[in-house]
Motif scaffolding. Structure first.
Motif, PDB file in Angstrom:
ATOM      1  N   GLU A   1       0.828  -1.206   0.000  1.00  0.00           N
ATOM      2  CA  GLU A   1       0.000   0.000   0.000  1.00  0.00           C
ATOM      3  C   GLU A   1       0.866   1.261   0.000  1.00  0.00           C
ATOM      4  O   GLU A   1       0.611   2.204  -0.748  1.00  0.00           O
ATOM      5  N   ARG A   2       1.902   1.268   0.819  1.00  0.00           N
ATOM      6  CA  ARG A   2       2.817   2.422   0.861  1.00  0.00           C
ATOM      7  C   ARG A   2       3.528   2.608  -0.482  1.00  0.00           C
ATOM      8  O   ARG A   2       3.716   3.726  -0.945  1.00  0.00           O
ATOM      9  N   ALA A   3       3.929   1.494  -1.090  1.00  0.00           N
ATOM     10  CA  ALA A   3       4.604   1.578  -2.390  1.00  0.00           C
ATOM     11  C   ALA A   3       3.664   2.132  -3.452  1.00  0.00           C
ATOM     12  O   ALA A   3       4.072   2.942  -4.292  1.00  0.00           O
ATOM     13  N   MET A   4       2.404   1.715  -3.420  1.00  0.00           N
ATOM     14  CA  MET A   4       1.432   2.222  -4.395  1.00  0.00           C
ATOM     15  C   MET A   4       1.171   3.711  -4.187  1.00  0.00           C
ATOM     16  O   MET A   4       1.035   4.463  -5.151  1.00  0.00           O
ATOM     17  N   GLU A   5       1.106   4.139  -2.944  1.00  0.00           N
ATOM     18  CA  GLU A   5       0.933   5.563  -2.651  1.00  0.00           C
ATOM     19  C   GLU A   5       2.123   6.360  -3.155  1.00  0.00           C
ATOM     20  O   GLU A   5       1.961   7.438  -3.731  1.00  0.00           O
ATOM     21  N   ALA A   6       3.323   5.838  -2.952  1.00  0.00           N
ATOM     22  CA  ALA A   6       4.525   6.524  -3.417  1.00  0.00           C
ATOM     23  C   ALA A   6       4.554   6.593  -4.942  1.00  0.00           C
ATOM     24  O   ALA A   6       4.937   7.606  -5.524  1.00  0.00           O
ATOM     25  N   LYS A   7       4.132   5.520  -5.584  1.00  0.00           N
ATOM     26  CA  LYS A   7       4.101   5.504  -7.055  1.00  0.00           C
ATOM     27  C   LYS A   7       3.090   6.516  -7.583  1.00  0.00           C
ATOM     28  O   LYS A   7       3.361   7.221  -8.551  1.00  0.00           O
ATOM     29  N   ALA A   8       1.929   6.592  -6.958  1.00  0.00           N
ATOM     30  CA  ALA A   8       0.912   7.556  -7.378  1.00  0.00           C
ATOM     31  C   ALA A   8       1.423   8.984  -7.202  1.00  0.00           C
ATOM     32  O   ALA A   8       1.220   9.833  -8.074  1.00  0.00           O
ATOM     33  N   ALA A   9       2.090   9.237  -6.091  1.00  0.00           N
ATOM     34  CA  ALA A   9       2.656  10.574  -5.863  1.00  0.00           C
ATOM     35  C   ALA A   9       3.731  10.875  -6.901  1.00  0.00           C
ATOM     36  O   ALA A   9       3.812  11.990  -7.422  1.00  0.00           O
TER      37      ALA A   9
END
Length: 159
Positions: free
Chosen positions: A60-68
């Motif tokens: 989830e954190r990785a996906m948030e970072a990718k979206a940012a």
């Protein structure tokens, strides 16, 4: 082990907290060795469940970072496009030899041949000398032989 509820509470305390493991499970395993497989499977299930939760948080954190990161890239691309548009507008303005606010095919060809900035900007957009006439033909809807450079820049940037 006076009731089912107390047995479940004891079982959870042993497996999750680890409290009383040797005092309760060792005698059970010694009396019935097949229970060792059961206890092992329960422990493996608990470990896999905990790892699954941990992995879920990491993903989830990785996906948030990718979206940012994707938003940052899009924002930078939009900024770069705006800066390139301003630069291209000024270049087209300088290429307008008759100062009429429009560009003709000869002015575009001359600008492509002589202006390194114009040529490099067109190369960044994957446009070459041959593509200029095609783009110009598309933009010259009235067939007048010239196109306003403001419109030329806007259309190039939308391609």
């Amino acid at each position: 082990f006076s009731s089912v509820e107390m047995s479940m509470l004891t079982f959870c305390q042993q497996l999750i907290v680890g409290e009383g493991w040797s005092e309760l499970n060792t005698p059970i395993i010694e009396k019935r060795p097949e229970t060792a497989i059961f206890f092992l499977l329960v422990l493996v299930s608990l470990v896999l469940g905990a790892l699954n939760l941990l992995l879920g948080v990491i993903v989830e954190r990785a996906m948030e970072a990718k979206a940012a990161s994707a938003r940052d890239v899009a924002s930078k691309k939009q900024r770069d496009r705006g800066e390139a548009g301003k630069r291209l507008f000024e270049i087209c303005k300088s290429m307008d030899t008759d100062k009429g606010g429009t560009l003709s095919v000869p002015e575009l060809r001359e600008g492509y041949a002589e202006n390194d900035d114009f040529r490099s900007l067109l190369h960044m957009m994957d446009l070459g000398d041959r593509d200029l006439e095609m783009v110009f033909g598309i933009l010259d809807t009235d067939g007048s032989g010239d196109v306003e450079y403001k419109e030329f820049v806007e259309e190039l940037l939308t391609m």
